[in-house]
Design a protein around this motif. Structure first.
Motif, mmCIF file in Angstrom:
data_model
loop_
_atom_site.group_PDB
_atom_site.id
_atom_site.type_symbol
_atom_site.label_atom_id
_atom_site.label_comp_id
_atom_site.label_asym_id
_atom_site.label_seq_id
_atom_site.Cartn_x
_atom_site.Cartn_y
_atom_site.Cartn_z
ATOM 1 N N ASN A 100 9.901 65.757 11.879
ATOM 2 C CA ASN A 100 10.135 64.173 12.248
ATOM 3 C C ASN A 100 10.981 64.218 10.869
ATOM 4 O OD1 ASN A 100 8.313 64.419 15.197
ATOM 5 N ND2 ASN A 100 6.664 65.063 12.883
ATOM 6 N N MET B 22 17.738 66.295 22.062
ATOM 7 C CA MET B 22 17.034 65.647 22.222
ATOM 8 C C MET B 22 17.684 64.008 22.870
ATOM 9 S SD MET B 22 16.386 63.764 18.117
ATOM 10 C CE MET B 22 18.084 62.595 18.210
ATOM 11 N N LYS C 115 18.141 59.981 23.645
ATOM 12 C CA LYS C 115 17.884 58.582 22.817
ATOM 13 C C LYS C 115 16.742 58.608 22.911
ATOM 14 C CE LYS C 115 23.231 57.788 24.153
ATOM 15 N NZ LYS C 115 24.185 56.657 24.380
ATOM 16 N N MET D 62 14.462 59.460 21.638
ATOM 17 C CA MET D 62 13.381 59.886 20.523
ATOM 18 C C MET D 62 13.696 59.118 19.173
ATOM 19 S SD MET D 62 11.413 61.501 21.998
ATOM 20 C CE MET D 62 10.500 62.655 21.236
ATOM 21 N N VAL D 63 14.987 58.569 19.665
ATOM 22 C CA VAL D 63 15.492 58.182 17.778
ATOM 23 C C VAL D 63 15.748 55.961 17.790
ATOM 24 C CG1 VAL D 63 17.307 57.001 16.541
ATOM 25 C CG2 VAL D 63 17.658 59.139 18.694
ATOM 26 N N PHE E 80 13.493 60.459 13.686
ATOM 27 C CA PHE E 80 14.491 60.837 15.192
ATOM 28 C C PHE E 80 12.509 62.138 15.126
ATOM 29 C CE2 PHE E 80 17.787 62.619 12.284
ATOM 30 C CZ PHE E 80 16.931 64.068 12.378
ATOM 31 N N TYR F 35 20.036 70.027 13.321
ATOM 32 C CA TYR F 35 20.296 68.001 13.178
ATOM 33 C C TYR F 35 21.361 67.872 12.676
ATOM 34 C CZ TYR F 35 17.831 67.147 9.439
ATOM 35 O OH TYR F 35 16.618 66.881 8.178
#
Length: 661
Positions: free
Chosen positions: A91, A128, A130, A132-133, A147, A160
């Motif tokens: 996170n 990931m 989108k 999750m953003v 995110f 990331y």
């Protein structure tokens, strides 16, 4: 002979394979995890780590935007999750600026994140999506992008990366090599065109490999390419330990290995040199011109009518007047447990009945000024928010202020509207910084050290008798001053009721409280006096009674149990403690053994402890004194401090033996 050589060769190969399993070589490629990264289960330099940053790459450069330069920062991070607790590093929160009423902003571009897991002997990559953003506006200037990387568990490899482009080309964020988990490899690479003059400040407990050289740059401005020179700097760190806050460090970031770049000026061809270096006098002036700071200092007293009813003219001295004014304010407005530097309109604060310490402090200054008592804002960075930089003045580092009040013509006393249980010069410890600035108009501002503010003292006297059954019965009379008084008031205020307070006291001291009287508990005053009747049971075995003659211990165990310490030790405030116990031993008993006296101190005499025990007939008297006059101990001082504390704890726990005749 041949077989022996083959055996030795196989043994050496096995050793090499074992070594390779224990050592993870940094893999700077993203999107292509190695088998060592995927199968890694522990991090040898820190076996307790819940996760480890395998690689952290930061590249900073400049480019030309539509009308001016833009700062481009590229971030790549690779984290190995080792334990279930380490999944929280999936996170991520990225702060950035987007001014609501201005065209200047920052953009986060090219965000990409993935989780890699081994399933049935094969690597499985989860990218990931989108959804999750998320973006969130914190205030009119600040935003955050958050995110969460999916499918993360113990054993997962996280990657990331993103790019942040900023119109605020004159500000480069501090680069921190360390985190609250260990870092295997960190690299900071930055290229700055010759037009920008920066001062480079490196600090921290760990060393970095550094390189600096001139380089040629080609900038595209308005469709044309321009050649210039630039400064290319590179900083690398390997196997950097985790840096975590603990109860004896205010702000671990103060000791983090980091690189800070301060813009001194801009020198464009054909333009005058533009200096960005500020003095503290300029910062004073900027604050005084700010509507939400200096403007609040000019406001009239919004509680003038209520204050007239206090009849301040009938009060004897300045201190009594200050206390009356402060008590009136606190009855009208409550602190919302937030610290700020700037304030809101007083009408709004009074209507809502709550506000930050800054909101209340501005009203307090107006009230004091109206009463003819000079009062000034004392700006600072709270101790848990990091020290003010010594190398250059910084408005951004200031995050709150307290009030300095003219107690006499030459002395100030200090007060903050967050104070619930303290008094004048009895502030919450996080505000007792060693570097605060009293802003006085007319270039009369001054620096003050608030670390040793006030007198924090506890004086306690026990008069008790010991029964043949080992029961210690008597009274304890205690005077609390400064932080001791504040702590006692806080305990009482936060207890459910008086019964809850007494029960907690009995549990902490392992006693029965027969009666308790506390004077000055609720008032805004410098001291609290407590008188308690108690009983405490000692150990009885055959013909012996085992009694701790201190009765109420100063410390029962040492907080310094680490064998080594890299961070310094920071105490919250100075301390003076005096304990006396006068014990009557039961008839028919004699003192068979008693602790020896002690006098111990640090080499600089800033920490001191004395323990004296004497006997006259059936009376045993113990006198205990402890003083702490130094707040910062470097890690090189730690062995001495640890040893001294162990001696003090041992003496606190020593027993006196009474023998039946």
């Amino acid at each position: 002979m041949k077989n022996a050589l083959l055996t030795l060769l196989c043994y050496l190969c096995c050793l090499q394979l074992f070594a390779d399993e224990q050592t993870i070589i940094p893999n700077l490629k993203f999107g292509k995890p190695t088998m060592e990264e995927l199968t890694m289960t522990t991090y040898a330099p820190d076996s307790n780590a819940t996760a480890v940053i395998l690689c952290k790459l930061t590249n900073v450069s400049y480019k030309w935007g539509l009308e001016s330069f833009r700062l481009v920062s590229e971030y790549k991070v690779k984290i190995k999750v080792l334990k279930p607790e380490g999944t929280s590093y999936a996170n991520v929160t990225i702060p950035y600026y987007e001014l609501a009423n201005n065209t200047m902003k920052e953009n986060i571009i090219g965000l990409d994140a993935s989780a890699y897991n081994m399933e049935n002997g094969k690597m499985v990559r989860t990218k990931m999506k989108k959804d999750m953003v998320f973006k969130e506006r914190l205030n009119e200037n600040q935003m955050t992008l958050k995110f969460s990387i999916p499918q993360v568990k113990a054993g997962t490899l996280i990657e990331y990366e993103y790019r942040l482009e900023s119109d605020f080309f004159f500000t480069i964020d501090s680069w921190k090599a360390q985190s609250d988990i260990p870092t295997l490899y960190a690299e900071y690479d930055i290229i700055i065109p010759e037009y920008f003059k920066f001062n480079t400040d490196m600090r921290g407990m760990e060393s970095l490999e550094t390189k600096s050289e001139s380089t040629s740059l080609s900038l595209s401005i308005g469709g044309q390419f321009f050649q210039c020179t630039g400064s290319h700097m590179n900083f690398r760190g390997t196997q950097l330990p985790a840096l975590k806050d603990d109860s004896y460090v205010w702000c671990a970031d103060d000791y983090c290995t980091q690189v800070n770049l301060e813009l001194l000026g801009i020198d464009f061809p054909g333009s005058l040199y533009q200096s960005f270096t500020k003095s503290w006098e300029q910062i004073d002036e900027a604050l005084l011109k700010d509507n939400e700071f200096g403007g609040r200092l000019k406001m009239s007293n919004p509680l003038k009518e209520e204050m007239n009813a206090l009849h301040l003219e009938q009060m004897k001295g300045t201190e009594e007047k200050i206390c009356a004014i402060y008590t009136l304010l606190k009855n009208k407005v409550k602190w919302n447990e937030k610290y700020n530097l700037y304030g809101k309109a007083p009408k709004q604060i009074l209507k809502e009945g709550t506000g930050s310490n800054a909101d209340l402090n501005f009203i307090l200054i107006s009230m004091l000024t109206d009463a003819g008592i000079p009062a000034y804002p004392v700006v600072m960075s709270r101790r848990n928010m990091g020290i003010l930089p010594l190398t250059h003045p910084s408005l951004q580092k200031l995050n709150t202020f307290i009030v300095g009040i003219a107690h006499t013509d030459t002395t100030l006393v200090y007060l903050d509207s967050s104070v619930e249980d303290g008094y004048l010069n009895v502030l919450p410890p996080l505000l007792m910084t060693n570097r605060a600035r009293v802003i006085i108009p007319g270039n009369h501002s001054q620096w003050v050290n608030l670390e040793a503010l006030g007198t924090n003292q506890l004086r306690s006297a026990v008069i008790a008798s010991i029964s043949p059954e080992g029961t210690i019965s008597g009274t304890r009379e205690t005077l609390y001053a400064g932080q001791y008084a504040s702590r006692l008031r806080n305990k009482f205020r936060t207890a459910k009721d008086s019964t809850d307070f007494v029960n907690k006291l009995a549990s902490e001291e392992n006693i029965q409280v027969k009666s308790l009287r506390i004077e000055g508990r609720n008032g805004f005053s410098p001291q609290v006096r407590e008188v308690m009747e108690f009983e405490k049971q000692s150990t009885v075995n055959d013909q012996f009674i085992y009694v701790n003659p201190l009765v109420f211990l100063h410390v029962s165990e040492s907080p310094f149990k680490q064998s080594e310490r890299k961070l310094p030790v920071e105490f919250p405030y100075t301390d003076h403690l005096s304990l006396t116990a006068n014990l009557t031993i039961p008839e028919g008993y004699v003192v068979d053994e008693k602790p020896e006296g002690l006098r111990v101190q640090t080499g600089d005499e800033k920490v001191f402890c004395r323990y004296t025990i004497t006997q006259q007939n059936n009376q045993v008297t113990l006198r205990y004194l402890f003083r702490l006059q130094k707040l910062l101990f470097l890690n090189t001082d730690y062995p001495e401090l640890q040893q001294l504390w162990e001696i003090i704890v041992k003496k606190n726990n020593e027993i006196m033996v009474l023998k039946k005749l």
